[in-house]
Scaffold this motif. Sequence first.
Motif, PDB file in Angstrom:
ATOM      1  N   MET A   1       0.812  -1.019   0.069  1.00  0.00           N
ATOM      2  CA  MET A   1       0.003   0.143  -0.022  1.00  0.00           C
ATOM      3  C   MET A   1       0.976   1.142  -0.077  1.00  0.00           C
ATOM      4  N   PRO A   4       0.753   7.517   1.439  1.00  0.00           N
ATOM      5  CA  PRO A   4       0.290   8.874   0.779  1.00  0.00           C
ATOM      6  C   PRO A   4       0.768  10.006   1.429  1.00  0.00           C
ATOM      7  N   GLU A 185     -20.083  -0.433   8.280  1.00  0.00           N
ATOM      8  CA  GLU A 185     -20.290   1.045   8.794  1.00  0.00           C
ATOM      9  C   GLU A 185     -20.283   2.029   8.103  1.00  0.00           C
ATOM     10  N   PHE A 186     -19.665   2.386   6.865  1.00  0.00           N
ATOM     11  CA  PHE A 186     -19.860   3.418   6.203  1.00  0.00           C
ATOM     12  C   PHE A 186     -21.257   3.822   5.930  1.00  0.00           C
TER      13      PHE A 186
ATOM     14  N   GLN B 106     -15.399   1.542  15.008  1.00  0.00           N
ATOM     15  CA  GLN B 106     -14.336   0.859  15.339  1.00  0.00           C
ATOM     16  C   GLN B 106     -13.507   0.484  14.274  1.00  0.00           C
ATOM     17  N   ASP B 107     -14.068  -0.176  13.012  1.00  0.00           N
ATOM     18  CA  ASP B 107     -13.262  -0.687  12.247  1.00  0.00           C
ATOM     19  C   ASP B 107     -12.811   0.437  10.819  1.00  0.00           C
ATOM     20  N   SER B 111     -15.541   1.281   7.870  1.00  0.00           N
ATOM     21  CA  SER B 111     -16.276   2.650   8.000  1.00  0.00           C
ATOM     22  C   SER B 111     -16.037   3.822   6.992  1.00  0.00           C
ATOM     23  N   LEU B 112     -15.244   3.581   5.915  1.00  0.00           N
ATOM     24  CA  LEU B 112     -15.034   4.322   4.760  1.00  0.00           C
ATOM     25  C   LEU B 112     -15.483   3.818   3.473  1.00  0.00           C
ATOM     26  N   LEU B 150      -3.657  14.913   8.724  1.00  0.00           N
ATOM     27  CA  LEU B 150      -3.502  14.324   7.534  1.00  0.00           C
ATOM     28  C   LEU B 150      -2.964  15.427   6.376  1.00  0.00           C
ATOM     29  N   PRO B 151      -2.274  15.177   5.298  1.00  0.00           N
ATOM     30  CA  PRO B 151      -1.896  16.075   4.456  1.00  0.00           C
ATOM     31  C   PRO B 151      -3.121  16.505   3.541  1.00  0.00           C
ATOM     32  N   SER B 153      -3.284  16.904   0.521  1.00  0.00           N
ATOM     33  CA  SER B 153      -3.280  16.227  -0.716  1.00  0.00           C
ATOM     34  C   SER B 153      -4.318  14.868  -0.595  1.00  0.00           C
ATOM     35  N   ILE B 155      -7.236  14.493   0.027  1.00  0.00           N
ATOM     36  CA  ILE B 155      -8.499  14.612  -0.543  1.00  0.00           C
ATOM     37  C   ILE B 155      -8.731  13.881  -1.748  1.00  0.00           C
ATOM     38  N   ARG B 157      -7.610  11.226  -2.705  1.00  0.00           N
ATOM     39  CA  ARG B 157      -7.144   9.641  -2.600  1.00  0.00           C
ATOM     40  C   ARG B 157      -8.321   8.864  -2.269  1.00  0.00           C
ATOM     41  N   TYR B 158      -8.136   7.552  -2.297  1.00  0.00           N
ATOM     42  CA  TYR B 158      -9.278   6.657  -1.740  1.00  0.00           C
ATOM     43  C   TYR B 158      -8.622   5.981  -0.754  1.00  0.00           C
ATOM     44  N   HIS B 160      -8.382   3.018   0.649  1.00  0.00           N
ATOM     45  CA  HIS B 160      -7.420   1.946   0.524  1.00  0.00           C
ATOM     46  C   HIS B 160      -5.923   2.271   0.445  1.00  0.00           C
ATOM     47  N   GLU B 161      -5.627   3.561   0.231  1.00  0.00           N
ATOM     48  CA  GLU B 161      -4.321   3.823   0.100  1.00  0.00           C
ATOM     49  C   GLU B 161      -3.660   4.443   1.299  1.00  0.00           C
ATOM     50  N   PHE B 162      -4.667   4.116   2.642  1.00  0.00           N
ATOM     51  CA  PHE B 162      -4.339   4.455   3.841  1.00  0.00           C
ATOM     52  C   PHE B 162      -3.939   3.676   4.846  1.00  0.00           C
ATOM     53  N   GLN B 166      -4.373   6.082   9.689  1.00  0.00           N
ATOM     54  CA  GLN B 166      -4.813   7.336   9.037  1.00  0.00           C
ATOM     55  C   GLN B 166      -6.317   7.239   8.710  1.00  0.00           C
ATOM     56  N   ARG B 174     -14.505  13.061   9.250  1.00  0.00           N
ATOM     57  CA  ARG B 174     -15.973  13.045   8.843  1.00  0.00           C
ATOM     58  C   ARG B 174     -16.960  13.557   9.936  1.00  0.00           C
TER      59      ARG B 174
END
Lengths: 297, 346
Positions: A1, A4, A185-186, B106-107, B111-112, B150-151, B153, B155, B157-158, B160-162, B166, B174
């Motif tokens: 991964m 970022p 959860e989202f 939690q997760d 959650s995103l 967080l940076p 930049s 905004i 990104r998706y 899964h990149e974190f 993060q 949110r």
Amino acid sequence: MAAPDAAVLEDRPARVPFWRGPTFRRLIHHRSFVIGAILVSIVLVTALIAPWLDLPDPNRLAIRFRFRPPSGEFLLGTDNLGRSMLSRVIWGGQLSLAIGLGVVLLNAVFGVTLGAAAGYFGKLDGPLMRFADALMAFPSVLLAIGIAAALGPSAMTAVIALAVVYIPRTARIVRASVLVVRELEFVQAARASGADDWRILRQHIMPNCMAPLIVQLSFVFAYAVLSEAVLSFLGLGAPPTTPSWGILIAEGRSYIREAAWLTIVPGVAIAITVFGLNLLGDGLRDVLDPRLRVEQG
Amino acid sequence: MTAAPAPTPIITVDGLAKHFPVRGGTFLNRTTGAVRAVDDVNLTIAPGETLGLVGESGCGKSTVGRLILRLIEPTAGRILFEGTDIAGLAQRELLAVRRSMQIVFQDPYSSLNPRMMVEDIILEPLYIQGARKGPETRRQAQKLLETVGLPRSAIARYPHEFSGGQRQRIGIARAIAPQPKFIVCDEAVSALDVSIQAQIVNLLQDLQQEFGLSYLFIAHDLAVVKHISDRVAVMYLGKVVEIAPKRTLYATPRHPYTQALLASIPAPHPRLRRQRARLTGELPSALAPPPGCRFNTRCPHAQDRCRSEVPELRTLAEGHQAACHFIDQIPAPAPLGGSPRNGTAP
């Protein structure tokens, strides 16, 4: 991964037309999408421009030339009545593709709507799925025959009958995905912020249910093309004067030992189309899923 | 620590109950019983306060959080947000209140929404409230990201990149986007590495300072709860058994369940280990809770009265309540240095 923090990204670019945007760029860099798109376009374009191609009439009988194997004179051979297979398979594509796409379209609309409703609204789940069970309890071909017989034979009848047969299956698959995603959860987060059902379904649930749906729809296309043959064979589809791939295979079946090309030619046409659609579907699925995106240099 | 809640509490929960019906039968879906996930819970949370809510898995603590946010419908009881009962409002009428109440899950992986860019994820609460996407909201998103460390930049990104930590920061961004007054942190750090937990807990505390937030901090990790909470409520099988200011609860737990729970905190040194009050047995089924005190099946002090009569919460001292018939007979545990001092990193 990727980390970022390390990457310095520009702010999001301004809105650009689709063909210059990132999604399009990813699509044309996706190998199976491109191959699939080429195969499907060849099939589609050939079928569409059939009237302008210099082809013999697909229904012109020439008993003298019956059962000619593929050769320079008859590129794909001739059938039991001496009709050009090249001509028949190209013209036949028109009907088969139209029926396949029609069934897929109806499936996409009704299968998704019903599946999403059943999966999301608990009260509708029982009634809708029991009804789907009832439809699925019939052997699919038998059900299609029944519906087609009730509606009277025509190409449109075949589309409706086959759509009715496959919509419960599509709905099932959509429902299963919705059941999983709606508990994530989202979705709860969106609800906690006050999102209404429509927004939750459209924005949060459905986009995460696309992968199995796309695969299912490419199957439905293949099944529809093949089942249409059965209906036409029984005289419940399009009139026999309009060749379709299904009809060609059904007719050629009797001569499979002596003149295998009668079944092989339309069979290969179906295979190419379905294969192309599968690749296209895989490509779409990958490109639409941010997690599967391969970074392009 | 907060004194007695003199200003209007941000949240008041009064007689809150949630019974999940259990259905049986193939056709008729008859209700054959009910899981009493939450039974007659009373809580208040003052502005700027953090109330910790602890208990074993399945004790109903997450259900309480979700009930307060009206993510699930209460069976009974009142939920007052700044004095207004929101338990009976229709979802449409709730929209205005929802701006002020948010949740962190939690997760950090589920959650995103994996298909949305971070910008849209953190601004979703604003879009729902009617904001239009544009340069203005984008700047807002960047500012929110900076607030949670967080940076800017990020905004574009998706999720899964974190990494997990993060992602949790994105979830927090949110939650604070609509400038809420109250946030439910539902096991918000339980899924993270210990080092990351500390960072997230500190972030939550910084945000609380900056924006005057109130938290309901749901967790099963007593050390983390000790670190962040002002007051702590202990739940067992759908009921609050003890509630007290943090220091009181950790120093002199009175309810036998709280004592056992605190005794189960791993000690940093074997010699500091508490010897007393180890729990045996399983959590009874919430489908058929034991009669009387729900803890009687596992309580070392249980007597006949405990098996017939439900104990009420009794006030023992300023802000300290416990629900036990024999609270006066039960010895308070000897004070010891065995409990972790500040919690997050053992």
